[in-house]
Design a protein around this motif. Structure first.
Motif, short mmCIF file in Angstrom:
data_model
loop_
_atom_site.label_atom_id
_atom_site.label_comp_id
_atom_site.label_asym_id
_atom_site.label_seq_id
_atom_site.Cartn_x
_atom_site.Cartn_y
_atom_site.Cartn_z
N UNK A 84 6.38 6.42 15.40
CA UNK A 84 6.07 5.41 14.38
C UNK A 84 4.70 4.83 14.75
N UNK A 85 4.17 4.00 13.87
CA UNK A 85 2.87 3.44 14.22
C UNK A 85 2.35 2.52 13.15
N UNK A 86 1.20 1.93 13.44
CA UNK A 86 0.61 1.02 12.45
C UNK A 86 -0.80 1.46 12.09
N UNK A 87 -1.24 0.96 10.94
CA UNK A 87 -2.61 1.23 10.49
C UNK A 87 -3.16 -0.05 9.89
N UNK A 88 -4.47 -0.16 9.93
CA UNK A 88 -5.10 -1.28 9.23
C UNK A 88 -6.47 -0.85 8.75
N UNK A 89 -6.98 -1.55 7.77
CA UNK A 89 -8.31 -1.23 7.25
C UNK A 89 -9.00 -2.51 6.84
N UNK A 90 -10.23 -2.68 7.33
CA UNK A 90 -10.94 -3.92 6.97
C UNK A 90 -12.33 -3.61 6.42
N UNK A 131 0.88 -1.17 0.00
CA UNK A 131 0.00 0.00 0.00
C UNK A 131 0.91 1.21 0.00
N UNK A 132 0.56 2.27 -0.72
CA UNK A 132 1.46 3.44 -0.77
C UNK A 132 1.70 4.07 0.60
N UNK A 133 0.76 3.88 1.52
CA UNK A 133 0.83 4.61 2.80
C UNK A 133 1.36 3.78 3.95
N UNK A 134 1.74 2.53 3.69
CA UNK A 134 2.35 1.72 4.76
C UNK A 134 3.61 1.06 4.22
N UNK A 181 -0.21 -2.34 7.94
CA UNK A 181 1.22 -2.10 7.81
C UNK A 181 1.67 -1.00 8.75
N UNK A 182 3.00 -0.73 8.70
CA UNK A 182 3.54 0.37 9.50
C UNK A 182 3.37 1.66 8.69
N UNK A 183 2.85 2.70 9.33
CA UNK A 183 2.57 3.94 8.61
C UNK A 183 3.85 4.47 7.97
N UNK A 184 3.80 4.74 6.68
CA UNK A 184 4.97 5.21 5.94
C UNK A 184 5.42 6.57 6.51
N UNK A 185 6.73 6.75 6.77
CA UNK A 185 7.21 8.04 7.32
C UNK A 185 6.76 9.24 6.48
N UNK A 186 6.62 9.06 5.16
CA UNK A 186 6.16 10.17 4.32
C UNK A 186 4.77 10.65 4.74
N UNK A 187 3.94 9.71 5.16
CA UNK A 187 2.57 10.07 5.57
C UNK A 187 2.63 10.89 6.86
N UNK A 188 3.47 10.44 7.79
CA UNK A 188 3.62 11.20 9.05
C UNK A 188 4.11 12.61 8.75
N UNK A 189 5.13 12.71 7.88
CA UNK A 189 5.65 14.04 7.53
C UNK A 189 4.57 14.91 6.89
N UNK A 190 3.77 14.30 5.98
CA UNK A 190 2.69 15.06 5.34
C UNK A 190 1.69 15.61 6.35
#
Ligand code: PHE
Length: 344
Positions: A304-310, A250-253, A286-295
């Motif tokens: 750091x952190x994780x995200x999921x979607x179901x 996923x682009x964001x993790x 997945x683990x949240x992509x650092x680019x997303x945190x920076x954005x």
């Protein structure tokens, strides 16, 4: 003359609104018996001129149908209340029950999912279904040419000022809104409806529901993600449910994974729902992509952190063995009444 009478009686019939079965019977005696008004008017009809017959024949037939239809409706209205009417004065009769609506299966399952995460300290957060490109795509690290932005997948809304909007394609947009609004720690669960431009069939729909999860703090690891999701699966489907993670993208993790559980229907033996594999995919994570945190103005060196979607539909199908997605949005009472009813 005959025409006036028909008109006058038609008005009387139209206004007739019975309040007991006795009223219905009086109506029948007045209009529909062999010496009643309908028959009498047909007798009168025989006397009018041929010219008038041409016009009045149709009118009279319509009048007869009106009287019969009204009688039938009124009769049906009181058929079910017969017992009460016969015992009008019996105050000891039990009251007539009325049926309560039931909760929609998707609402039941969403609630169950949210409750499990609430116990782990997750709060519930929501965002808009009409989103801009930034929250649905750009902030989530989708490159400008990513196929998910394509007209094939996304419903766009044209705006006169050129800043087109989209119906969100996933609840990951709510992650962005949440992170933009504050600083870690974040521990949130985000349920909502999402939209994709897909042909409607038993297996796909142009809208469905997701639950997003986000956990950002210092030193959050992939082990935390796995442990959280293991716990979730055991709570929802029981201790003997197996879990496996497959690498994904996923682009964001980064790294990303998809999580499968052993098929709840055949217990892993292989059936139609799991296409014989014994496993069913229920979420992406997945683990949240650092680019997303920076954005979102969050220090990716510190946090750091994780995200999921179901998909709630998928989770519900596995719980209740529902084979056709369309049932969820058709509002067929026979389908809906099978689920728990509840006084709110
Ligand atoms: N948004 C992804 C989807 O709709 C799911 C996902 C959410 C994946 C969060 C990773 C992290 O398929």
């Amino acid at each position: 003359m005959l025409h006036d009478k028909i008109k006058q009686y038609s008005e009387e019939i139209a206004a007739f609104s019975p309040s007991s079965s006795a009223d219905v019977e009086n109506f029948r005696l007045k209009f529909l018996v062999s010496k009643g008004i309908v028959k009498t008017l047909f007798e009168e009809f025989k006397e009018v001129s041929t010219e008038e017959k041409r016009v009045l024949g149709k009118v009279l037939n319509e009048f007869k149908q009106l009287a019969e239809a009204k009688f039938k409706d009124a009769q049906e209205q009181f058929a079910s209340a017969k017992v009460d009417l016969k015992n009008e004065d019996d105050l000891t009769l039990p009251g007539q029950g009325f049926s309560l609506g039931s909760r929609h299966p998707l609402s039941l399952v969403r609630k169950e999912i949210v409750e499990i995460f609430k116990k782990l300290g997750f709060i519930v957060s929501e965002g808009p279904e009409i989103e801009d490109d930034w929250h649905n795509f750009s902030a989530l690290n989708f490159p400008p040419e990513h196929p998910a932005r394509d007209m094939q997948d996304t419903f766009f809304i044209k705006k006169q000022d050129g800043n087109d909007m989209a119906l969100r394609t996933h609840t990951s947009s709510v992650q962005v809104r949440l992170m933009e609004a504050g600083q870690p720690p974040f521990r949130a669960i985000m349920p909502g409806r999402v939209y994709r431009n897909e042909a409607i069939s038993a297996r796909a729909h142009c809208f469905f529901h997701q639950v997003e999860g986000l956990y950002i703090d210092e030193n959050v690891s992939f082990a935390d993600l796995k442990q959280t999701l293991y716990h979730f699966v055991k709570e929802l489907y029981g201790d003997d449910t197996k879990v496996r993670f497959r690498p994904s993208y996923f682009p964001f993790t980064e790294p990303s994974a998809e999580m499968d559980i052993s098929c709840t229907i055949c217990k892993g033996a292989g059936c139609q729902l799991c296409k014989g594999s014994g496993w069913v995919e229920i979420l992406g994570c997945g683990m949240v992509d650092p680019n997303v945190l920076d954005n979102c103005n969050i220090d990716s060196k510190k946090y750091s952190g994780f995200a999921f979607g179901m998909g709630i539909e998928r989770v519900t199908n596995l719980k209740y063995e529902i084979k056709d997605l369309r049932l969820f949005s058709e509002n067929d009472v026979n389908f809906l009444a099978q689920f728990e009813s509840e006084i709110i």
